[in-house]
Enzyme design. Structure first.
Site, PDB file in Angstrom:
ATOM      1  N   GLY B  30     -10.046   5.787   0.310  1.00  7.60           N
ATOM      2  CA  GLY B  30      -9.355   4.532   0.584  1.00  7.60           C
ATOM      3  C   GLY B  30      -8.450   4.221  -0.595  1.00  7.60           C
ATOM      4  O   GLY B  30      -8.445   4.947  -1.596  1.00  7.60           O
ATOM      5  N   TYR B  31      -7.702   3.145  -0.483  1.00  2.20           N
ATOM      6  CA  TYR B  31      -6.682   2.833  -1.484  1.00  2.20           C
ATOM      7  C   TYR B  31      -6.956   1.472  -2.122  1.00  2.20           C
ATOM      8  O   TYR B  31      -7.066   0.466  -1.420  1.00  2.20           O
ATOM      9  CB  TYR B  31      -5.293   2.887  -0.841  1.00  2.20           C
ATOM     10  CG  TYR B  31      -4.984   4.313  -0.448  1.00  2.20           C
ATOM     11  CD1 TYR B  31      -4.354   5.173  -1.332  1.00  2.20           C
ATOM     12  CD2 TYR B  31      -5.435   4.833   0.764  1.00  2.20           C
ATOM     13  CE1 TYR B  31      -4.144   6.505  -1.019  1.00  2.20           C
ATOM     14  CE2 TYR B  31      -5.235   6.167   1.091  1.00  2.20           C
ATOM     15  CZ  TYR B  31      -4.588   6.992   0.195  1.00  2.20           C
ATOM     16  OH  TYR B  31      -4.410   8.318   0.498  1.00  2.20           O
ATOM     17  N   LEU B  32      -7.065   1.461  -3.451  1.00  2.00           N
ATOM     18  CA  LEU B  32      -7.192   0.191  -4.174  1.00  2.00           C
ATOM     19  C   LEU B  32      -5.851  -0.527  -4.189  1.00  2.00           C
ATOM     20  O   LEU B  32      -5.787  -1.743  -4.307  1.00  2.00           O
ATOM     21  CB  LEU B  32      -7.642   0.436  -5.617  1.00  2.00           C
ATOM     22  CG  LEU B  32      -9.014   1.091  -5.790  1.00  2.00           C
ATOM     23  CD1 LEU B  32      -9.324   1.265  -7.274  1.00  2.00           C
ATOM     24  CD2 LEU B  32     -10.096   0.248  -5.114  1.00  2.00           C
ATOM     25  N   HIS B  33      -4.793   0.259  -4.070  1.00  2.00           N
ATOM     26  CA  HIS B  33      -3.453  -0.314  -4.127  1.00  2.00           C
ATOM     27  C   HIS B  33      -2.470   0.718  -3.602  1.00  2.00           C
ATOM     28  O   HIS B  33      -2.595   1.898  -3.904  1.00  2.00           O
ATOM     29  CB  HIS B  33      -3.117  -0.658  -5.586  1.00  2.00           C
ATOM     30  CG  HIS B  33      -1.754  -1.218  -5.767  1.00  2.00           C
ATOM     31  ND1 HIS B  33      -1.372  -2.420  -5.223  1.00  2.00           N
ATOM     32  CD2 HIS B  33      -0.659  -0.734  -6.400  1.00  2.00           C
ATOM     33  CE1 HIS B  33      -0.107  -2.657  -5.530  1.00  2.00           C
ATOM     34  NE2 HIS B  33       0.345  -1.640  -6.240  1.00  2.00           N
ATOM     35  N   ASN B 146      -1.391  10.140   3.617  1.00  2.00           N
ATOM     36  CA  ASN B 146      -2.671   9.493   3.896  1.00  2.00           C
ATOM     37  C   ASN B 146      -2.590   7.981   3.710  1.00  2.00           C
ATOM     38  O   ASN B 146      -3.216   7.222   4.444  1.00  2.00           O
ATOM     39  CB  ASN B 146      -3.766  10.086   3.020  1.00  2.00           C
ATOM     40  CG  ASN B 146      -4.266  11.419   3.546  1.00  2.00           C
ATOM     41  OD1 ASN B 146      -5.317  11.508   4.146  1.00  2.00           O
ATOM     42  ND2 ASN B 146      -3.485  12.472   3.359  1.00  2.00           N
TER      43      ASN B 146
END
Lengths: 157, 157
Positions: B30-33, B146
């Site tokens: 997943g992406y923090l930012h 992604n």
């Protein structure tokens, strides 16, 4: 993850000046991202680098979750120069007092003139002794958060 | 920092199905930012965790700067559950072919049905052989990033 419990204070600059102190660590730090409840900080110290992800602060500013990872100092510098526009620079002194370590940050640049002392505690209720150079508490004053100081530096207050 | 040079391809699902393959690594990320020119990814694999900061992609999507740090898997899972709303899950197969490693991602969840193969190269001009199950190149199609698939998953195309 750790839960970080810290209390933050202003200090008496005259008493601080008179104190005999160890050599400080020179810190440069900036933020890859800040939003309420999530800050991603990169920090370079004298000899190391760190990425630190901090979660939401409690309403009193006392505690927040923290994930910290050491990285090579050179990469911390490269991350700061590649991904951040503004940095904070400060000299950090670590001072033992009353069984605790007090971290005193003497800011430079746009925050010059600001000196802040922090003590890290094991629990929110933990009693602790204050050195005589410590003045009023500013733990819950969000202006003193480093992520706030970078956008709204002390000299502009 | 490394410069990552990758070319990305769709694959022929029937030939892929018929292939004898090693066990995949199951990835959750997943992406923090994310913003143009800066993504901060957290990934958990079968046995490890990583934080990866990627810079601006070249216009052709071929290369971008990348900083990657290993972290404990349990903390990667904790970061994902604390700081991200959406994750991508996929099985990654690593297949040696023609002196290169091809990484084939078989997506699950909202991206199920998508299979993408990537080959990492030393230079942009480096020639390489393609396995017969590799079809058209999608390197410069940003929908296949992604960080894009997490917001606009394959099933919604």
């Amino acid at each position: 993850m750790a839960i970080e419990i810290e209390r933050k204070f202003l200090i008496d600059p005259i008493k601080w000046e008179a104190l005999s102190k160890p050599s400080p660590d020179y810190l440069i730090q900036g933020y890859l991202h800040t939003e309420p409840g999530k800050t991603i900080r990169v920090r370079a110290t004298n000899d190391k680098g760190f990425i630190t992800i901090k979660g939401k602060s409690s309403a009193d500013g006392l505690s927040r979750s923290e994930f910290e990872y050491e990285i090579p100092k050179a990469e911390a510098i490269e991350l700061l120069s590649t991904f951040t526009k503004k940095t904070i620079e400060k000299n950090r002194y670590k001072i033992s007092f009353g069984g605790n370590i007090w971290e005193v940050d003497v800011f430079e640049g746009a925050n010059a003139g600001l000196i802040v002392a922090e003590v890290e505690l094991e629990s929110i209720e933990q009693p602790f002794e204050k050195p005589d150079w410590v003045r009023e508490e500013v733990t819950s004053d969000f202006r003193y958060f480093n992520s706030a100081l970078i956008e709204n530096p002390f000299k502009s207050w």
